[in-house]
Enzyme design. Structure first.
Site, short mmCIF file in Angstrom:
data_model
loop_
_atom_site.label_atom_id
_atom_site.label_comp_id
_atom_site.label_asym_id
_atom_site.label_seq_id
_atom_site.Cartn_x
_atom_site.Cartn_y
_atom_site.Cartn_z
N ASP A 90 -68.19 -15.29 -46.03
CA ASP A 90 -68.35 -15.09 -47.48
C ASP A 90 -67.16 -15.67 -48.24
O ASP A 90 -66.78 -15.17 -49.30
CB ASP A 90 -68.55 -13.61 -47.82
CG ASP A 90 -69.12 -13.42 -49.23
OD1 ASP A 90 -69.59 -14.40 -49.83
OD2 ASP A 90 -69.07 -12.27 -49.72
N LYS A 139 -82.31 -16.87 -49.54
CA LYS A 139 -81.35 -15.84 -49.93
C LYS A 139 -81.92 -14.95 -51.02
O LYS A 139 -82.38 -15.44 -52.06
CB LYS A 139 -80.06 -16.51 -50.42
CG LYS A 139 -79.03 -15.56 -50.96
CD LYS A 139 -78.30 -14.80 -49.87
CE LYS A 139 -77.40 -13.73 -50.46
NZ LYS A 139 -76.09 -13.68 -49.89
N HIS A 196 -72.90 -9.72 -45.23
CA HIS A 196 -71.63 -9.03 -45.48
C HIS A 196 -71.77 -7.52 -45.55
O HIS A 196 -71.53 -6.91 -46.59
CB HIS A 196 -70.93 -9.57 -46.74
CG HIS A 196 -71.80 -9.85 -47.93
ND1 HIS A 196 -72.75 -8.97 -48.39
CD2 HIS A 196 -71.86 -10.91 -48.77
CE1 HIS A 196 -73.35 -9.48 -49.44
NE2 HIS A 196 -72.83 -10.66 -49.69
N LEU A 226 -67.53 -8.85 -53.79
CA LEU A 226 -68.73 -8.01 -53.70
C LEU A 226 -69.46 -8.33 -52.40
O LEU A 226 -69.55 -9.51 -52.05
CB LEU A 226 -69.65 -8.28 -54.90
CG LEU A 226 -69.11 -7.69 -56.22
CD1 LEU A 226 -69.93 -8.18 -57.40
CD2 LEU A 226 -69.13 -6.15 -56.17
N HIS A 238 -78.52 -10.00 -49.96
CA HIS A 238 -77.35 -9.35 -50.57
C HIS A 238 -77.76 -7.90 -50.80
O HIS A 238 -78.50 -7.60 -51.74
CB HIS A 238 -76.95 -10.03 -51.88
CG HIS A 238 -75.71 -9.42 -52.47
ND1 HIS A 238 -74.51 -10.08 -52.51
CD2 HIS A 238 -75.48 -8.19 -53.01
CE1 HIS A 238 -73.58 -9.29 -53.04
NE2 HIS A 238 -74.15 -8.14 -53.36
N HIS A 273 -72.25 -17.45 -43.56
CA HIS A 273 -72.34 -17.11 -45.00
C HIS A 273 -71.14 -17.74 -45.71
O HIS A 273 -70.02 -17.26 -45.60
CB HIS A 273 -72.32 -15.58 -45.19
CG HIS A 273 -72.43 -15.16 -46.63
ND1 HIS A 273 -73.31 -14.18 -47.03
CD2 HIS A 273 -71.78 -15.54 -47.75
CE1 HIS A 273 -73.19 -14.01 -48.34
NE2 HIS A 273 -72.25 -14.82 -48.79
N HIS A 299 -69.73 -19.96 -49.37
CA HIS A 299 -69.90 -20.54 -50.71
C HIS A 299 -69.06 -21.80 -50.80
O HIS A 299 -67.83 -21.75 -50.68
CB HIS A 299 -69.44 -19.55 -51.79
CG HIS A 299 -70.23 -18.28 -51.77
ND1 HIS A 299 -71.37 -18.10 -52.51
CD2 HIS A 299 -70.07 -17.14 -51.06
CE1 HIS A 299 -71.87 -16.90 -52.28
NE2 HIS A 299 -71.09 -16.29 -51.40
N LEU A 300 -69.72 -22.93 -51.03
CA LEU A 300 -68.98 -24.20 -51.14
C LEU A 300 -68.86 -24.68 -52.58
O LEU A 300 -68.09 -25.59 -52.86
CB LEU A 300 -69.66 -25.29 -50.31
CG LEU A 300 -69.44 -25.26 -48.80
CD1 LEU A 300 -70.21 -26.40 -48.14
CD2 LEU A 300 -67.97 -25.34 -48.45
N ASN A 349 -76.01 -19.98 -54.67
CA ASN A 349 -75.78 -19.41 -56.01
C ASN A 349 -74.93 -20.32 -56.88
O ASN A 349 -73.90 -19.93 -57.41
CB ASN A 349 -75.19 -18.00 -55.93
CG ASN A 349 -73.82 -17.95 -55.27
OD1 ASN A 349 -73.50 -18.79 -54.42
ND2 ASN A 349 -73.00 -16.99 -55.63
N ALA A 383 -65.66 -11.91 -58.73
CA ALA A 383 -65.72 -11.39 -57.36
C ALA A 383 -65.73 -12.56 -56.39
O ALA A 383 -66.50 -13.49 -56.56
CB ALA A 383 -66.97 -10.56 -57.18
C1 NCD Z 1 -69.69 -14.42 -54.14
C2 NCD Z 1 -69.45 -15.61 -55.07
O1 NCD Z 1 -68.39 -15.67 -55.67
O2 NCD Z 1 -70.32 -16.48 -55.15
N1 NCD Z 1 -68.73 -13.40 -54.45
C3 NCD Z 1 -68.33 -12.41 -53.63
O3 NCD Z 1 -67.57 -11.55 -54.07
N2 NCD Z 1 -68.72 -12.34 -52.38
C4 NCD Z 1 -71.09 -13.94 -54.26
C5 NCD Z 1 -71.52 -12.98 -53.17
O4 NCD Z 1 -71.68 -13.36 -52.03
O5 NCD Z 1 -71.71 -11.80 -53.48
ZN ZN Z 2 -71.43 -14.49 -50.61
#
Ligand code: NCD
Ligand code: ZN
Length: 346
Positions: free
Chosen positions: A248, A100, A175, A220, A137, A14, A16-17, A42, A264
């Protein structure tokens, strides 16, 4: 005392890039330690169709520095308009490894997520048929539900009925942050796995809120009370094949974190393996770190374990990571575990 450990090269299930300058800035931090990662969709606009995932994958590979080897495992962002045929084709071609589900409004860039779960039943049934996992999520978004209860309420109201309706759908609870989430996974043998982040093994809500608000600990699902953190630690270090690493790691620039309405997301790609070795050693479970970071995820996703190895060495002096680093998008603060780290990836 164990001073080094060699494991199969880990994956991040998991991640985010982002895109553009941020992608260029953060990708090497992950590619340095991880062979593959499940890439969250996202973006703005989100990665919805197979063609979007293909284009995003190309941008990631273009941003990868020469000499680094890394395989992005692409996902699609489920909307109420998602077409089952498009999803099936993207899976069939080998491009997409999961879909997702964001409940609309649950987290960063989730505006296009699902509001009416009946509208996505057709796509989910198709995914069950072709064996494509759904990454969830797991938080409700109703304003009357307390933010600390949103995961537990999601399990009762959404996930349990969904899994009863489509029992063949493979689900990853992303998560998990609560004992409720851990218990739900433990009680449900079939078609259920869960990722756990690095930071939720280390911080509880006091770290975020006691003695001043710490925006860099805000993510989050939000960190919960200590008893939940202990349940997550027990699950991650148990070796149980249903639990695996999903960092995450979610970079935001400092101006957006240190803000009256802060974003977040915690960025932990750089020091995750050092942090995990610390946690697993504390729990007397260094022999289980490979299961959590390198074996259980591929098993659930039915992918091969990485052939390459990674060695972690325990140094006598603390390993120093920068507090923050610069990207073309702006400065990003690295997750601070709040204690010295001695384990280093060599
Ligand atoms: C993530 C994000 O910033 O894209 N933020 C987070 O707090 N984990 C989104 C997510 O996975 O909920
Ligand atoms: Zn995430």
């Amino acid at each position: 005392m164990i001073k080094d450990i060699t494991i199969a090269r880990p994956d991040d299930w998991h991640l985010h890039l982002r895109d553009g300058a941020m992608l260029e800035g953060v990708l090497p931090h992950t590619a340095k330690d991880f062979a593959r990662a499940i890439i969250m969709p996202n973006l703005i606009p989100p990665v919805v169709r197979g063609a979007d995932a293909k284009a995003y994958r190309d941008r990631i590979l273009t941003a990868l520095p020469d000499g680094m080897i890394f395989e992005p495992l692409m996902t699609l962002y489920l909307t109420e308009d998602t077409q089952a045929d498009d999803v099936a084709a993207a899976h069939q071609s080998g491009l997409v490894k999961a879909v997702k589900l964001y409940p609309a409004g649950a987290t960063t860039n989730s505006q296009s997520g699902v509001q009416d779960f009946d509208k996505v039943t057709g796509v989910l049934e198709r995914m069950a048929k072709i064996g494509l996992p759904l990454c969830v999520h797991g938080e409700v978004t109703d304003h009357e539900v307390d933010i600390f209860d949103r995961e537990a309420v999601f399990i009762d109201r959404i996930l349990t009925p969904l899994r009863q309706k489509i029992p063949d759908l493979k689900v990853v609870m992303e998560h998990v942050t609560t004992k409720d989430g851990v218990d739900y996974v433990m009680e449900n043998e079939k078609n259920l796995g869960a990722t756990i982040t690095t930071h939720h093994l280390i911080i509880n809500r006091n770290h975020l809120l006691a003695g001043g608000i710490k925006p860099h600990y805000y993510c989050l699902p939000v960190a919960k009370r200590e008893s939940h953190r202990l349940a997550l630690r027990a699950a991650a270090t148990s070796g149980d094949r249903r639990f695996f690493l999903g960092t995450d790691s979610a970079p935001h620039t400092d101006d957006l974190k240190e803000h009256a309405c802060g974003c977040a997301g915690i960025f932990s790609a750089t020091n995750t393996m050092s942090c995990l070795a610390h946690v697993f050693e504390e729990e007397g479970a260094l022999d289980k770190i490979e299961a959590f970071a390198s074996l259980n995820g591929p098993a659930y996703y039915e992918l091969p374990v990485n052939q390459e190895k990674m060695t972690l060495v325990k140094e006598d002096e603390p390993v120093i990571y920068p507090e923050k680093f610069q990207t073309g998008a702006g400065p990003v603060t690295l997750f601070d575990p709040g204690f010295d780290l001695y384990w280093r990836v060599v």
